[in-house]
Design an enzyme around this catalytic site. Structure first.
Site, PDB file in Angstrom:
ATOM      1  N   LYS A   1       0.858  -1.196   0.000  1.00 32.83           N
ATOM      2  CA  LYS A   1       0.000   0.000   0.000  1.00 32.83           C
ATOM      3  C   LYS A   1       0.879   1.226   0.000  1.00 32.83           C
ATOM      4  CE  LYS A   1      -4.477   0.847   0.311  1.00 32.83           C
ATOM      5  NZ  LYS A   1      -5.533  -0.113  -0.070  1.00 32.83           N
TER       6      LYS A   1
ATOM      7  N   GLY B   1     -20.450   6.464   2.837  1.00 30.17           N
ATOM      8  CA  GLY B   1     -19.399   6.694   1.844  1.00 30.17           C
ATOM      9  C   GLY B   1     -20.011   6.720   0.463  1.00 30.17           C
TER      10      GLY B   1
ATOM     11  N   GLY C   1     -18.058   7.618  -2.387  1.00 32.60           N
ATOM     12  CA  GLY C   1     -16.952   7.731  -3.341  1.00 32.60           C
ATOM     13  C   GLY C   1     -17.097   6.641  -4.379  1.00 32.60           C
ATOM     14  N   ASN C   2     -15.976   6.158  -4.914  1.00 36.23           N
ATOM     15  CA  ASN C   2     -16.041   5.158  -5.979  1.00 36.23           C
ATOM     16  C   ASN C   2     -16.813   3.910  -5.533  1.00 36.23           C
ATOM     17  OD1 ASN C   2     -15.265   3.942  -8.555  1.00 36.23           O
ATOM     18  ND2 ASN C   2     -14.002   2.634  -7.292  1.00 36.23           N
ATOM     19  N   ALA C   3     -16.434   3.349  -4.381  1.00 37.08           N
ATOM     20  CA  ALA C   3     -17.063   2.097  -3.955  1.00 37.08           C
ATOM     21  C   ALA C   3     -18.536   2.309  -3.564  1.00 37.08           C
ATOM     22  CB  ALA C   3     -16.284   1.494  -2.787  1.00 37.08           C
ATOM     23  N   GLY C   4     -18.797   3.289  -2.714  1.00 34.45           N
ATOM     24  CA  GLY C   4     -20.154   3.496  -2.198  1.00 34.45           C
ATOM     25  C   GLY C   4     -21.160   3.877  -3.272  1.00 34.45           C
TER      26      GLY C   4
HETATM   27  N1  GLU Z   1      -7.283   0.117  -3.213  1.00 38.12           N
HETATM   28  C1  GLU Z   1      -8.030  -1.047  -3.538  1.00 38.12           C
HETATM   29  C2  GLU Z   1      -8.085  -1.990  -2.347  1.00 38.12           C
HETATM   30  O1  GLU Z   1      -7.902  -1.581  -1.217  1.00 38.12           O
HETATM   31  C3  GLU Z   1      -7.550  -1.723  -4.824  1.00 38.12           C
HETATM   32  C4  GLU Z   1      -6.155  -2.237  -4.795  1.00 38.12           C
HETATM   33  C5  GLU Z   1      -5.649  -2.721  -6.142  1.00 38.12           C
HETATM   34  O2  GLU Z   1      -6.404  -2.810  -7.092  1.00 38.12           O
HETATM   35  O3  GLU Z   1      -4.447  -3.016  -6.185  1.00 38.12           O
HETATM   36  O4  GLU Z   1      -8.366  -3.144  -2.477  1.00 38.12           O
END
Ligand code: GLU
Length: 414
Positions: A102, A214, A216-219
């Site tokens: 990360k 949330g 954003g993209n996910a929510g």
């Molecule tokens: N940031 C996203 C996660 O937490 C995607 C990570 C990725 O695709 O490498 O799973």
């Protein structure tokens, strides 16, 4: 307790249930590499500012390190370590050949101009160039990082390498080697999992009330997909607060309104709609609570007030270990992040594969490949949960660590 301490607790709990070899616990409790970089940027005003960036590579026994980059004012090393560790577990839960990493920069991107944002992104790539690459470590979007930012990363890295190396990062726009279906992959994967939960629990979408924290993209994608599939969405929120209506809200209307006004707050998209705080949103009457914002949202302080019977983590780490314990005692099912949000990284894996082949799949092909991976992962976790009579989170970690143990032992621990 730091976020990484929470992660270690999760590892220890699952390890003790499955009687995991202590050496494996030791290996999985320490990230392999931790990098911190200072990023000097000349701002539009002429002032020179130095930002702090991080990349943590947790484990690569299953394949190249993989994980997003977060731009947020609250980023710190403990958080990045926790998120990197969860990536290792997540990739292992779904069984894809990738490890965990990360990255993050301490910045509120809303305070930067687009030019400053691009400079900062390219500077970050220059600083971590030696540590990333398609076979080494592949970043992706996370909180506040977009496909456009991924395009800058791919471009900067390719320039430094003097060749097209688009597979250095995933979540790119389609015109820069992105994959169909990556945009809503996290939510679609979460939906496939929720579908299995619904089958196991005999849930009928038309009678099921959902609240989502949330937008954003996910929510936002999750809200759209669930409404399309017949679920009733009663409330949503973003960083500024939320809206709730007992008779349901119109997700398309909210999405349009948020685009125009920057928040869901002023959106009149339902009957008797009321404006509430993020905290209040979590405690509203509903059947399923979807957490798609940040970590540490449900804690020992507020877990008792949650009325949902199912909590699904689309964000990473939104429920603390103490809250997990409260939910367990109350019989509330928590569908854990490392399973529920693994659709994102799974389609990232498809993106790497397509970049390597230089041959691209349709959205239907991507979804047809994603669904069985998610369902198989759910089946493994659900079986383990029954086998050990543990929580789904513990089962998720057991599933992940079984696979990691086999790989670590086959390759050697030192
Ligand atoms: N940031 C996203 C996660 O937490 C995607 C990570 C990725 O695709 O490498 O799973």
């Amino acid at each position: 307790m730091s976020l990484f301490d929470n992660t270690l607790k999760q590892i220890e709990q699952a390890a003790s249930i499955m009687s995991l070899d202590k050496d494996i616990v030791t290996i999985l409790s320490s990230p392999k590499k931790i990098l911190q970089v200072s990023l000097p940027i000349r701002m539009d005003s002429g002032e020179l500012k130095v930002f702090q960036g991080f990349r943590v590579q947790h484990n690569d026994v299953a394949g190249p390190f993989k994980g997003g980059i977060r731009y947020h004012q609250q980023v710190d090393m403990h958080e990045v370590k926790a998120l990197a560790t969860w990536m290792t577990m997540k990739c292992s839960v779904v069984g894809i050949p990738l490890g965990g990493a990360k990255g993050g920069i301490i910045v509120d991107p809303k305070t930067l101009s687009k030019r400053e944002l691009e400079k900062l992104t390219r500077k970050y790539v220059d600083s971590i160039e030696a540590f990333i690459g398609p076979e080494l470590d592949v970043p992706a979007p996370d909180v506040n990082t977009t496909p456009e930012i991924m395009a800058w990363i791919a471009d900067e890295y390719s320039k430094l390498q003097k060749r097209n190396k688009l597979g250095v990062v995933t979540g790119k726009p389609l015109e820069v080697g992105g994959s169909q279906g990556r945009g809503d992959a996290t939510s679609r994967g979460g939906y496939y999992i929720l579908n299995e939960v619904a089958k196991a629990k005999g849930i009928n979408p038309a009678e099921t009330r959902v609240v989502i924290q949330g937008f954003g993209n996910a929510g936002s994608h999750m809200a759209r997909i669930l409404q399309e599939e017949g679920y009733k969405i009663l409330g949503v929120s973003d960083s500024r607060g939320g809206v709730y209506s007992p008779s349901g809200i119109d997700v398309n209307c909210i999405t349009k309104c948020k685009k125009e006004n920057g928040s869901v707050l002023q959106c009149e998209c339902g009957n008797d709609i009321k404006t509430i705080t993020n905290q209040e949103l979590l405690e509203q009457d509903c059947d399923i609570l979807i957490l798609a914002a940040l970590e540490n949202q449900v804690t020992a302080e507020n877990a008792d007030n949650v009325k949902a019977k199912i909590v699904l983590e689309l964000a990473n780490g939104p429920v603390t270990p103490e809250a997990d314990e409260i939910f367990k005692n109350k019989g509330i099912m928590v569908v854990p992040d490392i399973l529920a949000n693994a659709g994102g990284v799974t389609v990232s894996y498809f993106e790497i594969v397509q970049n390597e082949m230089n041959y691209y799949w349709s959205e239907e092909e991507v979804q047809a490949k994603l669904e069985p991976i998610m369902i198989n992962a759910w089946n493994r976790v659900f079986d383990i949960q029954k086998e050990f009579d543990c929580t789904l989170r513990q089962a998720g970690f057991i599933s992940a660590m079984r696979r990691l143990e086999a790989k670590l032992k086959a390759r050697g621990l030192e």
